[in-house]
Design a protein around this motif. Structure first.
Motif, PDB file in Angstrom:
ATOM      1  N   HIS A 112       0.833  -1.208   0.000  1.00  0.00           N
ATOM      2  CA  HIS A 112       0.000   0.000   0.000  1.00  0.00           C
ATOM      3  C   HIS A 112       0.866   1.255   0.000  1.00  0.00           C
ATOM      4  O   HIS A 112       0.927   2.005   0.970  1.00  0.00           O
ATOM      5  CB  HIS A 112      -0.956  -0.006   1.195  1.00  0.00           C
ATOM      6  N   HIS A 116       1.201   1.490  -5.780  1.00  0.00           N
ATOM      7  CA  HIS A 116      -0.130   0.876  -5.876  1.00  0.00           C
ATOM      8  C   HIS A 116      -1.151   1.919  -6.333  1.00  0.00           C
ATOM      9  O   HIS A 116      -2.018   1.640  -7.162  1.00  0.00           O
ATOM     10  CB  HIS A 116      -0.512   0.282  -4.514  1.00  0.00           C
ATOM     11  N   HIS A 152      -7.228   6.533  -3.165  1.00  0.00           N
ATOM     12  CA  HIS A 152      -8.137   5.567  -2.532  1.00  0.00           C
ATOM     13  C   HIS A 152      -7.516   4.838  -1.336  1.00  0.00           C
ATOM     14  O   HIS A 152      -8.233   4.293  -0.508  1.00  0.00           O
ATOM     15  CB  HIS A 152      -8.630   4.545  -3.566  1.00  0.00           C
ATOM     16  N   ASP A 153      -6.208   4.813  -1.232  1.00  0.00           N
ATOM     17  CA  ASP A 153      -5.563   4.192  -0.061  1.00  0.00           C
ATOM     18  C   ASP A 153      -4.665   5.191   0.661  1.00  0.00           C
ATOM     19  O   ASP A 153      -3.712   4.796   1.357  1.00  0.00           O
ATOM     20  CB  ASP A 153      -4.733   2.976  -0.484  1.00  0.00           C
ATOM     21  N   ASP A 261      -8.844  -1.605  -8.186  1.00  0.00           N
ATOM     22  CA  ASP A 261      -8.147  -1.839  -6.917  1.00  0.00           C
ATOM     23  C   ASP A 261      -7.630  -3.280  -6.797  1.00  0.00           C
ATOM     24  O   ASP A 261      -6.601  -3.525  -6.185  1.00  0.00           O
ATOM     25  CB  ASP A 261      -9.111  -1.519  -5.763  1.00  0.00           C
TER      26      ASP A 261
HETATM   27 ZN   LIG Z   1      -6.009  -0.300  -2.871  1.00  0.00          ZN
END
Ligand SMILES: [Zn+2]
Ligand SMILES: Nc1ncnc2c1ncn2[C@@H]1O[C@@H]2COP(=O)(O)O[C@H]2[C@H]1O
Length: 833
Positions: A112, A116, A152-153, A261
């Motif tokens: 993460h 990514h 998103h992360d 994802d």
């Molecule tokens: Zn992700």
């Protein structure tokens, strides 16, 4: 900054330090210094030119972009989709936005991290190109899709929600154990929008944009997979999707991001396998943390009882295939067909690998069970007396527990998936409640009449449900049943170690106290409406003194926003887990080919790494927490500024406060240098520089980011409402040269009157493992965070226009310089500091 005061907040958020650990690829080209950047940026452009292809390799872009794949790629996309023009956005702010986002990712996370994010964004970009989708999208939706994907992360701590809940992380309590990470990700994203100034430029669209980003990011909670999948199936079955409706477009973008994802299994094998190793590395690292904390080890995180191949086989089947099957049904395109083919091919490789492992383990099992012949012979020689003695001895205790071996004699589905092997520290086995994952009780799923696949039957007959298996890939959103679940702090067994010591990012370990957590919760939930009280937490950016300097303006800005900034909390987040889905496996798989895995993909967690030389003590390190912080910094090989009073001032520091101490700084940002008008007195490319020139650059932003206005791709059609700019060549390729940062500070003993020449600099950044200070300095050149230079508005305007708005002037300016464009030049015109 004389004597160092005790910082108001000692919480740590080391993202920005850790990102500096990225390697500079061009080191291998150190023999030919002159062409370093030419090659480098040519490669970047080459990769960007192919960035609509599914075979995109984010690792490669990261490498050639000197660790800046995220902002490089995202700004490229903004150019490509014509968003800059459409919204009259300034590339300065946009670059800053993506730099902030990049910095919010933890480069110490194996999986993460910002690569990514780049990868997922590229997948999203591919999906946006799909004809079924792109023709309907509005500019705001495209922008939301890009920002949602890339953020998103954001600020993911490298452990999952389950871990945060179990360790009572304040974020888990803040968000009441519901989509803990995703909530944190989207709020952090909004924070970056504000911080960068992009939000200010989008005022008419801001509400819509933020809502869309929120919807997209929250949809990535794997615990909600079933909810989305069921809805998606229903739409497809009943053919009710109409992308002319905003609501349906919103839904499809959510599905698209979910697919993006988890798209790594559908990438070409080399890339896919790399992602698999990385994600398992992160899982196993969490398992080590759990073990250290005497917590039950999450099954997929338990390297002793599962394997990468097993995890992959389960993940492909339970999570990826069902979603991509429906996605393929929807897209019905070459791309979706291609993805499904690769998915199947990769699945076969992992299954073959798993079969080999099982066979090996079975073999070991059998040979363990067979008595050793020599032992037998030995035994026959024993005297009857001895035998009689043995007979009187009580049976020996069972051999040391080896759960893995015991379950492998006959490979079963359980052993394959590792469901049964939820390993618990031996000393806790009896006392700890077992992890009982909550089974998602989604009505639609319960009622679904999916065809029962052979796999499903097999699971049913072994007493397993898919939702059980699904849980292995994530965590439940229900703390009361999903974690090792101590209903109160008093019930918790004594822990020899604290989460604070073990978490991959000390930042999330610097949790607020229980009192603070309670206060946060009551602020958030006590009054209505809770969400209004927190735009973004103090956790992102970090509540450190130097960060406060940087982010002060954002705080001010945020205070004028609709939502109130709550300053006291600190950071964390994590990936979420998965809920069950009724995997509707429609394929009967065969297993032909072989995959080769590296035998051991684990690595010791950071806190177990051998320690280097003791860090310099700082005046701040006078209490336990700070000493721990210093240790962690040491372990993470982070560069520190140790001058008293400047300890916290790394490259993000306000240059006005550095007393011109260039040599103390890691970055290469100009400090306290007078600025001349950029179009005057500029030296020739590669020539000697005057201080003004030096002050203008720092070597971080690839020049094409600021300049390049077009994109050619054979796959891409114009998007409705968006006008991709066309071009036939990248002029910067002809204009740029140079490689080494021009503004490197004088080095002690560097010769040349304290200045190091280019060759020497490069040599010191070679991969000889003897990196010293100079190596760090050079490494920094490609990863600078946003820094500011105090310019008058007039200068700022001029600079900004010269560089960004007037190609002819920019050309002239750029032709005179080497190396990459200084971010501060880009940002200065709009600096809010
Ligand atoms: Zn992700
Ligand atoms: N190849 C993989 N194997 C196992 N789990 C994965 C893989 N790829 C992604 N995941 C998981 O799927 C999750 C999707 O959301 P996240 O990116 O937060 O975290 C991701 C990982 O936990």
């Amino acid at each position: 900054m004389g004597s160092s005061p005790t910082p108001a907040c000692s919480g740590k958020f080391l993202t920005m330090h850790k990102r500096r650990r990225k390697k500079l690829t061009t080191r291998s080209l150190s023999q030919d210094n002159a062409i370093l950047d030419d090659i480098h940026h040519g490669q970047v452009q080459k990769i960007l030119n192919r960035s609509s292809k599914w075979a995109f390799n984010a690792f490669t872009l990261e490498t050639v972009a000197g660790g800046r794949s995220l902002p490089v790629f995202c700004v490229h996309l903004f150019h490509y989709y014509g968003l800059l023009d459409h919204f009259h956005l300034d590339v300065v702010h946009v670059w800053k936005l993506f730099t902030l986002i990049e910095e919010g990712y933890h480069s110490t996370n194996p999986y993460h991290n910002s690569i990514h994010a780049t990868d997922v964004t590229q997948a999203m970009h591919c999906f946006l190109q799909e004809s079924k989708i792109r023709q309907h999208l509005t500019p705001v939706e495209i922008m939301a899709a890009i920002i949602g994907a890339v953020a998103h992360d954001l600020d993911h701590p490298g452990v999952n929600q389950h871990f945060l809940i179990t360790t009572k992380n304040h974020l888990a309590q803040l968000y009441q154990n519901m989509s803990v990470l995703e909530n944190h990700h989207w709020r952090s994203a909004v924070g970056c929008l504000l911080e960068s100034g992009v939000a200010n430029q989008l005022i008419p669209y801001r509400d819509e944009l933020e809502k869309q980003i929120r919807d997209l990011i929250l949809a990535t909670d794997i615990n909600r997979q079933n909810e989305f999948l069921t809805q998606f199936k229903k739409h497809l079955d009943e053919k009710t999707l109409d992308l002319r409706k905003p609501g349906d477009r919103n839904f499809i973008l959510q599905i698209a991001l979910k697919c993006a994802d988890i798209s790594n299994p559908t990438r070409p094998w080399d890339i896919s396998r790399k992602w698999s190793l990385k994600v398992c590395d992160e899982f196993f690292r969490q398992g080590e943390f759990e073990r250290k904390l005497n917590l039950p080890v999450t099954s997929i995180c338990d390297q002793q009882s599962t394997s990468i191949a097993k995890i992959q086989v389960g993940f492909f089947r339970i999570v990826v295939f069902p979603l991509f099957y429906e996605w393929h049904r929807f897209l019905e395109s070459d791309l979706s067909n291609h993805m499904m083919n690769i998915l199947e091919s990769n699945r076969q490789k992992w299954e073959e690998q798993e079969r080999k492992e099982n066979a090996e383990e079975t073999q070991t099992e059998l040979s363990d069970a067979e008595p050793d012949i020599s032992e037998d012979e030995e035994a026959t020689k024993r005297s009857s007396e001895a035998i009689s003695i043995i007979e009187t001895i009580p049976p020996p205790p069972p051999p040391p527990r080896d759960i893995r071996r015991q379950s492998l004699a006959v490979p079963t589905l359980e052993s394959t998936l590792g469901v049964r092997r939820h390993s618990v520290p031996v000393n806790m086995e009896q006392s700890l409640p077992r992890t009982i994952y909550r089974r998602e009780s989604l009505p639609l799923n319960k009622g679904s009449k999916a065809t029962v696949s052979p796999q499903t039957e097999s699971r049913a007959s072994s007493g397993l449900r898919e939702e059980d298996e699904m849980q292995r890939f994530g965590s439940s959103s229900d703390i009361s049943s999903s974690s090792p679940h101590y209903s109160s702090a008093e019930e918790q067994p004594e822990r020899p170690l604290s989460a604070e010591n073990l978490l991959p990012e000390p930042t999330i370990a610097s949790m607020t106290s229980n009192a603070e957590v309670g206060r946060l919760s009551s602020v958030l939930q006590g009054n209505n409406p809770p969400a209004k009280y927190l735009t973004r937490q103090q956790t992102f950016p970090p509540p450190q003194p130097f960060m406060r300097m940087r982010y002060m303006s954002a705080t001010v800005e945020m205070s004028t926003c609709k939502e109130t900034v709550h300053e006291d909390s600190q950071s964390s987040s994590s990936q979420s887990s998965r809920e069950n889905i009724s995997a509707n496996n429609k394929t009967q798989y065969t297993i032909p080919s072989i995959a080769v895995l590296s035998p051991n993909n684990s690595r010791p967690p950071d806190f177990l790494l051998p320690e280097g030389p003791a860090p310099q003590k700082s005046s701040f390190a006078n209490n336990k927490r700070e000493t721990e912080a210093a240790d962690k910094e040491k372990v993470c090989k982070m560069v520190k500024l140790t001058e008293p009073g400047q300890r916290y001032e790394k490259e993000n520091v306000d240059p006005r406060r550095t007393n011109g101490s260039l040599s103390k700084r890691r970055g290469s940002a100009p400090v306290s240098l007078p600025l001349a008008k950029p179009d005057e007195n500029m030296p020739p490319a590669g020539g000697g520089m005057d201080s003004d020139t030096q002050s203008l650059r720092r070597g971080s932003v690839p020049i094409e980011i600021a300049h390049y206005q077009s994109y050619e791709d054979e796959n891409s059609d114009p998007v409705i409402n968006i006008t991709p700019v066309e071009t036939t060549r990248m002029f910067w390729q002809y204009q740029r040269r140079g490689s080494a940062p021009l503004d490197l500070p004088p080095l002690v003993g560097g010769g040349n009157g304290g200045m190091l020449d280019r060759r020497e600099l490069t040599r010191h950044t070679s991969l000889n493992g003897k990196a010293g200070r100079r190596k760090k300095q050079l490494r920094r050149r490609s990863s600078g965070g946003p820094e500011t230079v105090c310019l008058s508005d007039a200068h700022s305007e001029t600079l900004s226009r010269l560089l960004l708005r007037r190609p002819e002037n920019s050309d002239a300016l750029l032709a005179r310089r080497r190396g990459s464009l200084p971010i501060e030049v880009l940002t200065v015109g709009h600096s809010v500091f």
